[in-house]
Design an enzyme around this catalytic site. Sequence first.
Site, mmCIF file in Angstrom:
data_model
loop_
_atom_site.group_PDB
_atom_site.id
_atom_site.type_symbol
_atom_site.label_atom_id
_atom_site.label_comp_id
_atom_site.label_asym_id
_atom_site.label_seq_id
_atom_site.Cartn_x
_atom_site.Cartn_y
_atom_site.Cartn_z
ATOM 1 N N SER A 260 0.845 -1.184 0.000
ATOM 2 C CA SER A 260 0.000 0.000 0.000
ATOM 3 C C SER A 260 0.881 1.236 0.000
ATOM 4 C CB SER A 260 -0.899 -0.044 1.237
ATOM 5 O OG SER A 260 -0.936 1.193 1.867
ATOM 6 N N LYS A 261 0.351 2.303 -0.567
ATOM 7 C CA LYS A 261 1.177 3.500 -0.702
ATOM 8 C C LYS A 261 1.188 4.315 0.585
ATOM 9 C CE LYS A 261 2.508 6.847 -4.120
ATOM 10 N NZ LYS A 261 3.923 6.549 -3.856
ATOM 11 N N ARG A 262 0.259 3.988 1.471
ATOM 12 C CA ARG A 262 0.192 4.736 2.728
ATOM 13 C C ARG A 262 1.521 4.635 3.494
ATOM 14 N NH1 ARG A 262 -3.944 2.206 5.849
ATOM 15 N NH2 ARG A 262 -4.254 0.980 3.973
ATOM 16 N N ILE A 264 4.334 5.709 2.862
ATOM 17 C CA ILE A 264 5.588 5.633 2.115
ATOM 18 C C ILE A 264 5.938 6.996 1.544
ATOM 19 C CG2 ILE A 264 6.666 4.633 0.067
ATOM 20 C CD1 ILE A 264 5.306 2.025 0.858
ATOM 21 N N ASP A 278 3.925 1.793 -6.129
ATOM 22 C CA ASP A 278 3.739 2.721 -7.238
ATOM 23 C C ASP A 278 4.891 2.612 -8.243
ATOM 24 O OD1 ASP A 278 3.361 4.881 -8.888
ATOM 25 O OD2 ASP A 278 3.035 6.331 -7.282
#
Length: 502
Positions: A260-262, A264, A278
Amino acid sequence: MSKIRVRFAPSPTGFVHVGGLRTALYNYLFAKKRGGTFILRIEDTDRSRYVEGATENLIAVLNWAGLVPDEGPEQGGDFGPYFQSQRQNIYRDYARELINGGRAYYAFDTPEEIEEMRRRAPKSEAPPKYDASLRMQMRNSLSLSPGESAELLEAGAPYVIRLLIPEDRTFTFNDIIRGQVSFHSRQIDDQVLIKSDGYPTYHLANVVDDHLMQISHVIRGEEWLSSVPKHVYLYECFGWKMPDLAHLPLIFNPDGTKMSKRNIQSLDELPSGKVDPDVQTYIDSGYEKEAILNYIAFLGWNPGDDRDVFTLRALQNIFSLERVNKSAAIFDLQKLNYLNQEHLHRMETDVLAEELKTEMQKAGIHYDADAYFKAVVDLLKSRLHFRKEFVEYSTYFFKEPESYDPQVVKKRWKGDSAKLLFEFIDEISKLDRFDAGSIEKCVRQIADRHEIGSGRIIHPVRLAVSGIGVGPGLFEMLQILGREKVTKRVKNAIEMIPARQQ
Ligand code: GLU
């Protein structure tokens, strides 16, 4: 055998995910290996999740990767439009066909009524579903009289169209990767096919388009596996042949959690056990395109032997769905880093040199001869982790050192260094040819003469000509720099030595 036609069917809901690029890559490789057609279809019917610019970004990433579709929004083709938002009428007609055949129905329940149904339902492990057990308690064209339904439709009451999933049926299908898979109709709800905004849901649009676009193989992530029974039933209702299926394993963080991009911010500060999903982050961080694709190919697939460095072309020849794993893949940044280096080292020097010229210009570094520049690239290539390091690693080939690394000065310039360096420039001035072999011989002779290790000359010379303590093989480096530069720089350094040693 019928023609191979595969599609990558992303929804433009945000950035391009590593898993999305893998799906595109596997579809592309599968198509290219078998002389098939690779199609891009934009599944943009969920207006609530639509992200401005996401389609453009998707297309840009595919073009960057070289996974250029044969048919798609940019290329066109005989099966367009390739945006589902432009195919609304098609889906409505097929939904109507299902209603007329008694395979689907109108449902007038408001969101509050659905909520209420969920609350009232007897507590059980699985959340309550709009299905055979509950549908007759709801407000739809099955529970209401035909007159009541017609009235509601005429009055313009909001409605959705739902698929009438038959009771007590087992849906079985074959998946190329997972083998035979079965779902019971108890596990499936009466899927909404057309939403109250008139747009189709993923399920209807996806099945209709796969059929109309003559897709032969559906290759996509495992998260879609549980949708397949609904699709099996839709194909059955329409009397269409279903494409072959291949569901790719999930990709997890090193700690086994979902990517998950959270949390990061950057690749340098990844929370422990996490990686960035991503794709753009890896592009922006300077990873080689071939390395990214090579790495992504290995997320769930391997060639069956210990080879692991492949270009896109090479992957095309050996990829097969039969060698895709069932179990989840773990994203391993170390492996990506390793592949990045391998790809850089294997690059043709001429090609890399050409591409590095712009980096050098950006850094304001000027160089004279192409042959000289290529020789530097050839020498340093094997030391690079990332191509962006080249500018920093190669500076002294283009500029005299302006300073000397103080740590290295302390360690390498000893009391006898100036004398040894004098001797070194004197010896090299006598050489017929200034090549690595002859320079090495010179250094060894001086060392033997003084009965010292050759390191006592090698390290001070390196520091004198480059200003730093690390670099490629000294003799090759000196050969490229040339006798004139080397002599001048060593002389400059000699002047500095006494001062530095005080
Ligand atoms: N639109 C779906 C997605 O965003 C496509 C799933 C499929 O390939 O069927 O992944």
